[in-house]
Design a protein around this motif. Structure first.
Motif, PDB file in Angstrom:
ATOM      1  N   ALA A 162       0.829  -1.202   0.000  1.00  0.00           N
ATOM      2  CA  ALA A 162       0.000   0.000   0.000  1.00  0.00           C
ATOM      3  C   ALA A 162       0.865   1.255   0.000  1.00  0.00           C
ATOM      4  O   ALA A 162       0.574   2.233  -0.694  1.00  0.00           O
ATOM      5  CB  ALA A 162      -0.934   0.000   1.209  1.00  0.00           C
ATOM      6  N   GLU A 163       1.961   1.227   0.752  1.00  0.00           N
ATOM      7  CA  GLU A 163       2.871   2.378   0.799  1.00  0.00           C
ATOM      8  C   GLU A 163       3.587   2.564  -0.537  1.00  0.00           C
ATOM      9  O   GLU A 163       3.798   3.705  -0.985  1.00  0.00           O
ATOM     10  CB  GLU A 163       3.885   2.190   1.924  1.00  0.00           C
ATOM     11  CG  GLU A 163       4.867   3.347   2.071  1.00  0.00           C
ATOM     12  CD  GLU A 163       4.201   4.665   2.420  1.00  0.00           C
ATOM     13  OE1 GLU A 163       4.763   5.724   2.062  1.00  0.00           O
ATOM     14  OE2 GLU A 163       3.109   4.647   3.036  1.00  0.00           O
ATOM     15  N   LEU A 164       3.953   1.483  -1.197  1.00  0.00           N
ATOM     16  CA  LEU A 164       4.570   1.590  -2.526  1.00  0.00           C
ATOM     17  C   LEU A 164       3.600   2.227  -3.520  1.00  0.00           C
ATOM     18  O   LEU A 164       4.016   3.044  -4.360  1.00  0.00           O
ATOM     19  CB  LEU A 164       4.993   0.208  -3.025  1.00  0.00           C
ATOM     20  CG  LEU A 164       6.229  -0.402  -2.356  1.00  0.00           C
ATOM     21  CD1 LEU A 164       6.421  -1.847  -2.819  1.00  0.00           C
ATOM     22  CD2 LEU A 164       7.480   0.413  -2.671  1.00  0.00           C
ATOM     23  N   LEU A 165       2.335   1.884  -3.435  1.00  0.00           N
ATOM     24  CA  LEU A 165       1.350   2.475  -4.331  1.00  0.00           C
ATOM     25  C   LEU A 165       1.152   3.956  -4.025  1.00  0.00           C
ATOM     26  O   LEU A 165       1.002   4.771  -4.946  1.00  0.00           O
ATOM     27  CB  LEU A 165       0.020   1.724  -4.215  1.00  0.00           C
ATOM     28  CG  LEU A 165      -1.090   2.153  -5.180  1.00  0.00           C
ATOM     29  CD1 LEU A 165      -0.606   2.119  -6.624  1.00  0.00           C
ATOM     30  CD2 LEU A 165      -2.320   1.271  -5.001  1.00  0.00           C
ATOM     31  N   ILE A 166       1.180   4.316  -2.756  1.00  0.00           N
ATOM     32  CA  ILE A 166       1.087   5.730  -2.375  1.00  0.00           C
ATOM     33  C   ILE A 166       2.246   6.512  -2.981  1.00  0.00           C
ATOM     34  O   ILE A 166       2.059   7.604  -3.547  1.00  0.00           O
ATOM     35  CB  ILE A 166       1.080   5.870  -0.838  1.00  0.00           C
ATOM     36  CG1 ILE A 166      -0.254   5.390  -0.272  1.00  0.00           C
ATOM     37  CG2 ILE A 166       1.337   7.331  -0.416  1.00  0.00           C
ATOM     38  CD1 ILE A 166      -0.239   5.191   1.220  1.00  0.00           C
ATOM     39  N   GLN A 167       3.448   5.972  -2.889  1.00  0.00           N
ATOM     40  CA  GLN A 167       4.610   6.646  -3.453  1.00  0.00           C
ATOM     41  C   GLN A 167       4.510   6.749  -4.969  1.00  0.00           C
ATOM     42  O   GLN A 167       4.971   7.728  -5.561  1.00  0.00           O
ATOM     43  CB  GLN A 167       5.889   5.903  -3.065  1.00  0.00           C
ATOM     44  CG  GLN A 167       6.242   6.003  -1.588  1.00  0.00           C
ATOM     45  CD  GLN A 167       7.607   5.411  -1.282  1.00  0.00           C
ATOM     46  OE1 GLN A 167       8.258   4.815  -2.129  1.00  0.00           O
ATOM     47  NE2 GLN A 167       8.043   5.569  -0.048  1.00  0.00           N
TER      48      GLN A 167
END
Length: 206
Positions: free
Chosen positions: A70-75
């Motif tokens: 999820a954090e990779l997608l946010i970035q």
């Protein structure tokens, strides 16, 4: 829009440089692991090993691999504003060039690793931070496109706000799908077709 999954909330937000570097190392390692092994085999143990941190250290920052993805997608989404939108030549006769700049920017934002992009699209769960990022990104990018639609003398759409939303959805959804899948056609062909479609729409061609 789907509701947020509280299990995806990061456990620790770094305040020191060393902690932030560790967090970034975990995310970089996860991007490589997911791209190389896929989501199912991209375990937290593999990510920790690739990042050269203990599994306990990884869990200090992220509760599970779902939160990491999820954090990779946010970035991926966060820096996705239209680069160079303020420097466009909006004189008569430049509409196709303007549209191409928008589409080329979208393609460039999705060209790093198609395998990771595919994992993010297919597997990422929804966190509150992701929902907030999507909303913020959508508003900013829609405003950028609307500004160009309003100012360009060759644009003939009746509702610039709605047109901006339609264009943004069309460009981003098609770019995501094309760049994440094994490509049967060259990127240049995809770009040219999308440019032609959006340009005709803005000109009001029938």
């Amino acid at each position: 829009m789907p509701s947020a999954d509280r299990r995806l909330e990061p456990r620790r937000k770094p305040h020191q440089v060393r902690a932030e570097l560790t967090r970034k190392r975990i995310l970089t390692a996860a991007a490589h692991v997911f791209a190389e092994h896929g989501y199912a085999a991209g375990t937290t143990n593999r990510i920790a090993e690739r990042a050269r941190v203990s599994i306990g250290s990884l869990y200090q920052y992220f509760p599970n691999k779902e939160a990491i993805l999820a954090e990779l997608l946010i970035q991926h989404i966060d820096p996705g504003t239209w680069t160079g939108a303020d420097d466009l030549d909006l004189s008569p006769g430049t509409l196709e060039t303007t549209v191409r700049a928008l589409i080329r920017d979208a393609i460039d934002n999705h060209s790093d690793d198609p395998r990771l992009l595919r994992v993010m699209i297919e597997e990422a769960s929804v966190s509150q931070e992701l929902l907030d990022t999507i909303e913020r990104h959508g508003k900013l990018r829609t405003a950028q496109v609307r500004d160009v639609v309003v100012r360009h003398p060759d644009s003939r759409v009746a509702d610039p706000e709605l047109a901006a939303e339609i264009i943004l959805f069309t460009v981003e959804m098609n770019t995501h799908k094309f760049m994440a899948a094994p490509q049967a056609a060259p990127v240049e062909a995809f770009e040219n077709e999308l440019v032609a479609m959006v340009t005709r729409y803005l000109r009001g061609d029938r």
